[in-house]
Write an enzyme that holds these catalytic residues in place. Structure first.
Site, PDB file in Angstrom:
ATOM      1  N   LEU A   1     -17.356   1.156  -7.016  1.00 31.50           N
ATOM      2  CA  LEU A   1     -17.983   1.137  -5.702  1.00 31.50           C
ATOM      3  C   LEU A   1     -17.223   0.207  -4.773  1.00 31.50           C
ATOM      4  CD1 LEU A   1     -21.666   0.843  -6.974  1.00 31.50           C
ATOM      5  CD2 LEU A   1     -20.605   2.893  -5.998  1.00 31.50           C
TER       6      LEU A   1
ATOM      7  N   GLY B   1      -6.807   1.152   4.018  1.00 39.81           N
ATOM      8  CA  GLY B   1      -8.138   1.740   3.862  1.00 39.81           C
ATOM      9  C   GLY B   1      -8.381   2.358   2.509  1.00 39.81           C
TER      10      GLY B   1
ATOM     11  N   THR C   1      -5.509  -1.527  -7.225  1.00 43.62           N
ATOM     12  CA  THR C   1      -4.937  -0.187  -7.095  1.00 43.62           C
ATOM     13  C   THR C   1      -5.956   0.942  -7.179  1.00 43.62           C
ATOM     14  OG1 THR C   1      -4.347  -0.399  -9.440  1.00 43.62           O
ATOM     15  CG2 THR C   1      -2.615  -0.782  -7.835  1.00 43.62           C
TER      16      THR C   1
ATOM     17  N   GLY D   1     -15.902  12.640 -12.003  1.00 41.75           N
ATOM     18  CA  GLY D   1     -15.711  11.204 -12.128  1.00 41.75           C
ATOM     19  C   GLY D   1     -14.305  10.774 -11.763  1.00 41.75           C
TER      20      GLY D   1
ATOM     21  N   GLU E   1       0.844  -1.185   0.000  1.00 40.21           N
ATOM     22  CA  GLU E   1       0.000   0.000   0.000  1.00 40.21           C
ATOM     23  C   GLU E   1       0.887   1.244   0.000  1.00 40.21           C
ATOM     24  OE1 GLU E   1      -2.390   3.011   0.016  1.00 40.21           O
ATOM     25  OE2 GLU E   1      -3.192   0.998  -0.283  1.00 40.21           O
TER      26      GLU E   1
ATOM     27  N   ILE F   1     -22.825  11.795  -7.833  1.00 32.82           N
ATOM     28  CA  ILE F   1     -22.984  11.515  -6.412  1.00 32.82           C
ATOM     29  C   ILE F   1     -22.023  12.333  -5.561  1.00 32.82           C
ATOM     30  CG2 ILE F   1     -22.664   9.724  -4.643  1.00 32.82           C
ATOM     31  CD1 ILE F   1     -23.878   7.719  -6.586  1.00 32.82           C
ATOM     32  N   ILE F   2     -20.740  12.357  -5.931  1.00 32.51           N
ATOM     33  CA  ILE F   2     -19.756  13.092  -5.131  1.00 32.51           C
ATOM     34  C   ILE F   2     -20.088  14.576  -5.105  1.00 32.51           C
ATOM     35  CG2 ILE F   2     -17.328  13.759  -4.966  1.00 32.51           C
ATOM     36  CD1 ILE F   2     -16.599  11.033  -6.112  1.00 32.51           C
TER      37      ILE F   2
ATOM     38  N   HIS G   1     -45.485  -2.329  10.645  1.00 36.13           N
ATOM     39  CA  HIS G   1     -46.173  -1.064  10.367  1.00 36.13           C
ATOM     40  C   HIS G   1     -46.195  -0.218  11.644  1.00 36.13           C
ATOM     41  CE1 HIS G   1     -49.095   1.791   8.795  1.00 36.13           C
ATOM     42  NE2 HIS G   1     -49.742   1.679   9.956  1.00 36.13           N
TER      43      HIS G   1
END
Length: 459
Positions: free
Chosen positions: A313, A39, A143, A265, A33, A182-183, A438
């Protein structure tokens, strides 16, 4: 030359999951990493810090909305240092936990940047500039991806990507967000709640590309009066001056901004590790092709997550990671999901999974779309979240559930029910006959199923 058994390149959700799963199956694993902690983007500079800030934004907006329920709060006081510390504390707690899990499994973690030098060889450059050579029996590439940049923008510290936005250096008086995905939308709501005037410039005809336009109605309504949205608007020129960033979109003058967030993106980072040196092919768009068992053109090398085709994702990467690790250990497994959920953690949330109405029309697939408005939900109204909708995409002849979409509070949690239904091949009748508590928000999916069957009595 250090000899390794299984090497995993990348320590994000896909990478560390693959490493841990392979270790659980008895393999000796080396995890490489580049960052100083595990992470990846998701945990350190993406999903987790953004959701932490969105949670804060939601609390601010909920407090303001409480006046309609007869409860008034004073204006919020913002302590930016404390907010950053809270965000960083959440990240630190999770990354520390990952380090402990790696140690417990005896996964060797190397910090550095890896590149292939052969079909079974890597070179790792460590943070101090030294290089080490590794040989391996098998490898898993994980990666990830990086933000797409706009080369026409000036080099100015006031222009930031998602990483810079999450660093929360300040709260700009006026913020332009280029990109309405979304971002972009999540950051728009964070900065609006913290006090910025926010403008979104989206080049396409709708917000959240990929979601059905009809699903977005509650969100677009909620944005009115809070965030200025310009669709089919492509930023063409940015002039950096001392008093601000002046922005034009063609002949349209968008005005002066204190900061700009570029959120158009992400791109795969597979090419950065020189896969050609190992005989691993890339597509023209930079993705690594794989089979269902996640093997690349080199059978002993696997690839998962954002470097492969499909939605970028974390949860997709995690499931691919387990397939790759198990396949590397000799198990017969495949990654072949019927539905992968997507969620925008906005207010209200937007979530969808499986077949969309837009894709069905484009591919000539006959579907029946049913929906249930949350304005008729007792739970939604009692919680003051009546602006929402639950939709099902169904096979008109069999009633089989092919897709679903939810726009409303906790949509990201609720969509799992629809995902399970799609994976199980469930029908509208299966969902309608499942007794839901409910009042709950989850029963709105059952009501949408009843609408298809003609048995709905709540409308």
């Amino acid at each position: 030359m250090t000899n390794c058994d299984l090497v995993v390149i990348g320590g994000g959700p896909g990478g560390y999951t693959a490493a841990f799963r392979a270790a659980d199956l008895g393999r000796s694993v080396t995890l490489i990493e580049a960052d100083d902690r595990l992470g990846g983007v998701c945990l350190n500079r993406g999903c987790i810090p953004s959701k932490t800030l969105l949670s804060v934004a939601e609390k601010i907006e909920s407090a303001a909305a409480a006046t309609e329920m007869g409860v008034a709060f004073g204006a919020p006081t913002l302590n930016l240092d404390a907010l950053r510390a809270h965000k960083d504390g959440v990240v630190n707690r999770l990354t520390t936990g990952l380090a402990g899990l790696a140690k417990r499994r005896r996964v060797t973690v190397l910090q550095g940047t890896a590149k292939f030098t052969g079909a079974n060889a890597l070179q790792v450059q460590t943070p101090d500039g030294s290089r080490m050579a590794l040989s391996f029996t098998q490898a898993i590439i994980a990666t990830g991806s990086a933000p797409i940049t706009l080369p026409m923008l000036p080099d100015d510290p006031r222009i930031m990507d998602s990483t810079g936005a999450l660093a929360l250096q300040d709260v700009p008086a006026r913020l332009l967000i280029i990109g309405g995905g979304i971002i972009g939308l999540e950051m728009a709501q964070v900065y609006h709640a913290l006090g910025s005037e926010v403008v979104i410039a989206e080049a396409g005809p709708q917000l959240v590309p990929g979601a059905d336009p009809a699903l977005l109605s509650p969100l677009t309504e909620a944005l009115k009066g809070k965030v200025a949205v310009h669709l089919t608007t492509q930023v063409s020129d940015v002039r950096a001056e001392e008093e601000g960033l002046w922005v034009c979109a063609g002949a349209q003058d968008l005005g002066r901004f204190d900061r700009i967030l570029v959120a158009i993106g992400r791109r795969p980072r597979g090419a950065e590790i020189d896969p050609a040196a190992a005989g691993v092919t890339l597509t023209e768009r930079g993705f690594i092709p794989t089979g269902r068992d996640k093997r690349t053109s080199q059978p002993h090398i696997f690839a998962i997550g954002d470097v492969t085709e499909g939605p970028m994702l974390a949860h997709k990467a995690v499931h691919e990671a387990k397939v790759a690790a198990e396949a590397a250990c000799g198990e017969k497994v495949e990654f072949d999901p019927r539905a992968i959920p997507s969620v925008a953690y906005t207010h209200p949330e937007v979530a969808w999974t499986g077949l969309t109405e837009t894709r069905a029309k484009a591919e000539g697939i006959a579907v029946k779309v049913t929906s249930f408005p949350w304005a008729a939900s007792g739970r939604a109204l009692s919680a003051a979240v009546g602006a929402g909708t639950s939709r099902l995409i169904l096979d008109p002849s069999t009633g089989r559930i092919l897709g679903a979409g939810i726009c409303g509070a906790n949509a990201g949690e609720l969509i799992a029910v629809a995902g399970l239904a799609i994976e199980m091949g469930a029908t509208a009748e299966d969902l309608a006959l499942t007794i839901h508590a409910h009042p709950t928000l989850s029963e709105t999916l059952a009501f949408a199923a009843e609408s298809f069957l003609g048995t709905l009595t709540d409308l």
